[in-house]
Motif scaffolding. Structure first.
Motif, PDB file in Angstrom:
ATOM      1  N   ALA A   1       0.816  -1.220   0.000  1.00  0.00           N
ATOM      2  CA  ALA A   1       0.000   0.000   0.000  1.00  0.00           C
ATOM      3  C   ALA A   1       0.846   1.264   0.000  1.00  0.00           C
ATOM      4  N   GLU A   2       2.132   1.168   0.400  1.00  0.00           N
ATOM      5  CA  GLU A   2       2.985   2.358   0.464  1.00  0.00           C
ATOM      6  C   GLU A   2       3.719   2.643  -0.846  1.00  0.00           C
ATOM      7  N   ILE A   3       3.647   1.722  -1.805  1.00  0.00           N
ATOM      8  CA  ILE A   3       4.409   1.893  -3.048  1.00  0.00           C
ATOM      9  C   ILE A   3       3.932   3.104  -3.862  1.00  0.00           C
TER      10      ILE A   3
ATOM     11  N   ARG B   1       2.996   7.417 -14.803  1.00  0.00           N
ATOM     12  CA  ARG B   1       2.741   7.024 -13.407  1.00  0.00           C
ATOM     13  C   ARG B   1       2.004   5.693 -13.335  1.00  0.00           C
ATOM     14  N   SER B   2       0.990   5.516 -14.185  1.00  0.00           N
ATOM     15  CA  SER B   2       0.238   4.260 -14.196  1.00  0.00           C
ATOM     16  C   SER B   2       1.123   3.087 -14.605  1.00  0.00           C
ATOM     17  N   ARG B   3       1.984   3.305 -15.625  1.00  0.00           N
ATOM     18  CA  ARG B   3       2.867   2.227 -16.084  1.00  0.00           C
ATOM     19  C   ARG B   3       3.867   1.837 -15.005  1.00  0.00           C
ATOM     20  N   LEU B   4       4.460   2.825 -14.334  1.00  0.00           N
ATOM     21  CA  LEU B   4       5.444   2.533 -13.289  1.00  0.00           C
ATOM     22  C   LEU B   4       4.794   1.862 -12.083  1.00  0.00           C
ATOM     23  N   GLN B   5       3.584   2.279 -11.739  1.00  0.00           N
ATOM     24  CA  GLN B   5       2.897   1.652 -10.613  1.00  0.00           C
ATOM     25  C   GLN B   5       2.539   0.206 -10.928  1.00  0.00           C
ATOM     26  N   THR B   6       2.113  -0.061 -12.165  1.00  0.00           N
ATOM     27  CA  THR B   6       1.809  -1.433 -12.561  1.00  0.00           C
ATOM     28  C   THR B   6       3.069  -2.294 -12.536  1.00  0.00           C
ATOM     29  N   GLN B   7       4.167  -1.734 -13.036  1.00  0.00           N
ATOM     30  CA  GLN B   7       5.434  -2.468 -13.036  1.00  0.00           C
ATOM     31  C   GLN B   7       5.904  -2.752 -11.608  1.00  0.00           C
ATOM     32  N   ALA B   8       5.788  -1.758 -10.725  1.00  0.00           N
ATOM     33  CA  ALA B   8       6.199  -1.949  -9.330  1.00  0.00           C
ATOM     34  C   ALA B   8       5.324  -2.978  -8.634  1.00  0.00           C
ATOM     35  N   HIS B   9       4.021  -2.940  -8.890  1.00  0.00           N
ATOM     36  CA  HIS B   9       3.107  -3.912  -8.282  1.00  0.00           C
ATOM     37  C   HIS B   9       3.447  -5.327  -8.744  1.00  0.00           C
ATOM     38  N   SER B  10       3.730  -5.485 -10.030  1.00  0.00           N
ATOM     39  CA  SER B  10       4.078  -6.800 -10.571  1.00  0.00           C
ATOM     40  C   SER B  10       5.386  -7.317  -9.971  1.00  0.00           C
ATOM     41  N   LEU B  11       6.405  -6.446  -9.894  1.00  0.00           N
ATOM     42  CA  LEU B  11       7.684  -6.856  -9.307  1.00  0.00           C
ATOM     43  C   LEU B  11       7.533  -7.188  -7.827  1.00  0.00           C
ATOM     44  N   TRP B  12       6.723  -6.421  -7.112  1.00  0.00           N
ATOM     45  CA  TRP B  12       6.496  -6.699  -5.689  1.00  0.00           C
ATOM     46  C   TRP B  12       5.870  -8.075  -5.514  1.00  0.00           C
ATOM     47  N   GLN B  13       4.858  -8.370  -6.336  1.00  0.00           N
ATOM     48  CA  GLN B  13       4.175  -9.665  -6.219  1.00  0.00           C
ATOM     49  C   GLN B  13       5.123 -10.810  -6.548  1.00  0.00           C
ATOM     50  N   LEU B  14       5.935 -10.652  -7.600  1.00  0.00           N
ATOM     51  CA  LEU B  14       6.902 -11.694  -7.957  1.00  0.00           C
ATOM     52  C   LEU B  14       7.934 -11.898  -6.855  1.00  0.00           C
ATOM     53  N   ALA B  15       8.465 -10.807  -6.329  1.00  0.00           N
ATOM     54  CA  ALA B  15       9.467 -10.908  -5.258  1.00  0.00           C
ATOM     55  C   ALA B  15       8.867 -11.565  -4.025  1.00  0.00           C
ATOM     56  N   HIS B  16       7.638 -11.224  -3.700  1.00  0.00           N
ATOM     57  CA  HIS B  16       6.964 -11.812  -2.540  1.00  0.00           C
ATOM     58  C   HIS B  16       6.746 -13.307  -2.730  1.00  0.00           C
TER      59      HIS B  16
ATOM     60  N   GLU C   1      15.330  -5.526  -8.680  1.00  0.00           N
ATOM     61  CA  GLU C   1      14.598  -4.802  -9.728  1.00  0.00           C
ATOM     62  C   GLU C   1      13.594  -3.835  -9.118  1.00  0.00           C
ATOM     63  N   LEU C   2      12.892  -4.304  -8.078  1.00  0.00           N
ATOM     64  CA  LEU C   2      11.905  -3.442  -7.426  1.00  0.00           C
ATOM     65  C   LEU C   2      12.586  -2.247  -6.756  1.00  0.00           C
ATOM     66  N   ASP C   3      13.697  -2.498  -6.063  1.00  0.00           N
ATOM     67  CA  ASP C   3      14.402  -1.411  -5.377  1.00  0.00           C
ATOM     68  C   ASP C   3      14.978  -0.406  -6.375  1.00  0.00           C
ATOM     69  N   ARG C   4      15.454  -0.902  -7.518  1.00  0.00           N
ATOM     70  CA  ARG C   4      15.954   0.019  -8.537  1.00  0.00           C
ATOM     71  C   ARG C   4      14.833   0.877  -9.086  1.00  0.00           C
ATOM     72  N   LEU C   5      13.664   0.265  -9.279  1.00  0.00           N
ATOM     73  CA  LEU C   5      12.531   1.019  -9.802  1.00  0.00           C
ATOM     74  C   LEU C   5      12.084   2.099  -8.807  1.00  0.00           C
ATOM     75  N   LEU C   6      12.101   1.747  -7.532  1.00  0.00           N
ATOM     76  CA  LEU C   6      11.659   2.695  -6.494  1.00  0.00           C
ATOM     77  C   LEU C   6      12.776   3.638  -6.079  1.00  0.00           C
ATOM     78  N   GLY C   7      14.030   3.354  -6.531  1.00  0.00           N
ATOM     79  CA  GLY C   7      15.152   4.210  -6.159  1.00  0.00           C
ATOM     80  C   GLY C   7      15.536   4.088  -4.713  1.00  0.00           C
ATOM     81  N   GLU C   8      15.387   2.880  -4.134  1.00  0.00           N
ATOM     82  CA  GLU C   8      15.707   2.666  -2.733  1.00  0.00           C
ATOM     83  C   GLU C   8      16.967   1.846  -2.601  1.00  0.00           C
ATOM     84  N   GLU C   9      17.557   1.897  -1.395  1.00  0.00           N
ATOM     85  CA  GLU C   9      18.725   1.105  -1.089  1.00  0.00           C
ATOM     86  C   GLU C   9      18.289  -0.280  -0.622  1.00  0.00           C
ATOM     87  N   LEU C  10      19.113  -1.279  -0.929  1.00  0.00           N
ATOM     88  CA  LEU C  10      18.802  -2.634  -0.472  1.00  0.00           C
ATOM     89  C   LEU C  10      19.014  -2.755   1.033  1.00  0.00           C
ATOM     90  N   PRO C  11      18.073  -3.441   1.733  1.00  0.00           N
ATOM     91  CA  PRO C  11      18.270  -3.627   3.166  1.00  0.00           C
ATOM     92  C   PRO C  11      19.332  -4.691   3.417  1.00  0.00           C
TER      93      PRO C  11
END
Length: 201
Positions: A19-21, A111-126, A191-201
């Motif tokens: 929900a925070e993506i 924005r819609s394309r990036l959100q769809t891509q992030a949602h898909s990557l999140w689901q795959l990673a999960h 891939e998800l972290d690169r898309l969101l521009g975050e650092e890996l934990p």
């Protein structure tokens, strides 16, 4: 350069809440740039719309009147209004409006394309992480137990060395499969972290 060994955990850390993506994506440079361009074009269009109002010019001066039998003087107020009959900058205004609408559509689409891509990557990673954890809990435990049984049977002369090697090979294959699943989960998380521009934990 030589390495003594590897450290760390191949499995990725916990994912951010799904929900925070969308809120996290608002700071992406691509979206921020498009948002600023859209706002700049909107302001330019509004400025051109205000330019359609004719300019009012006020003047203040001194005037003296001479007439038979005397004279008079006083302040005089004047006003002038320009009426652009031919060039009202309609073309520039309409062009700015069209560019604003185009940039706004591009922003929403991106924005819609990036959100769809992030949602898909999140689901795959999960899903990959959960599958890797389940495989490690179940298959590795069973393969390690089979190795212990084979070693005991070998020491008691109930199994030959080939059967013991087969047990070791099965345990090694299970361990490699667990590492492969963890690697796939880590790759999707990267891939998800690169898309969101975050650092890996």
């Amino acid at each position: 350069q030589g390495f003594d060994g590897l450290q760390g955990e191949l499995m990725p850390g916990p994912l951010p809440p799904l929900a925070e993506i969308p809120a996290a994506m608002q700071t992406l440079p691509t979206l921020v740039q498009l948002q600023h361009q859209t706002e700049a074009k909107r302001q330019a269009s509004a400025a051109l719309a205000r330019g359609h109002v004719p300019d009012l010019t006020l003047g203040l001066g001194h005037k003296r009147l001479d007439f038979p039998g005397g004279s008079d003087s006083g302040l005089m107020l004047s006003a002038s209004l320009s009426l652009p009959l031919f060039d009202r900058r309609q073309g520039e205004y309409q062009r700015a409006q069209a560019e604003h609408r185009e940039l706004e559509s591009e922003y929403r689409l991106t924005r819609s394309r990036l959100q769809t891509q992030a949602h898909s990557l999140w689901q795959l990673a999960h899903d990959l992480a959960e599958h890797a954890k389940l495989f490690r809990r179940q298959s590795l435990a069973v393969s390690n137990e089979l190795v212990e049984i084979a070693e005991t049977a070998y020491r008691n002369h109930e199994l030959g060395v080939l059967e013991l090697i087969d047990a070791y090979r099965s345990a090694m294959e299970a361990d490699l499969n667990a590492l492969q699943l963890a690697l796939e989960a880590r790759s999707k998380r990267i891939e998800l972290d690169r898309l969101l521009g975050e650092e890996l934990p």
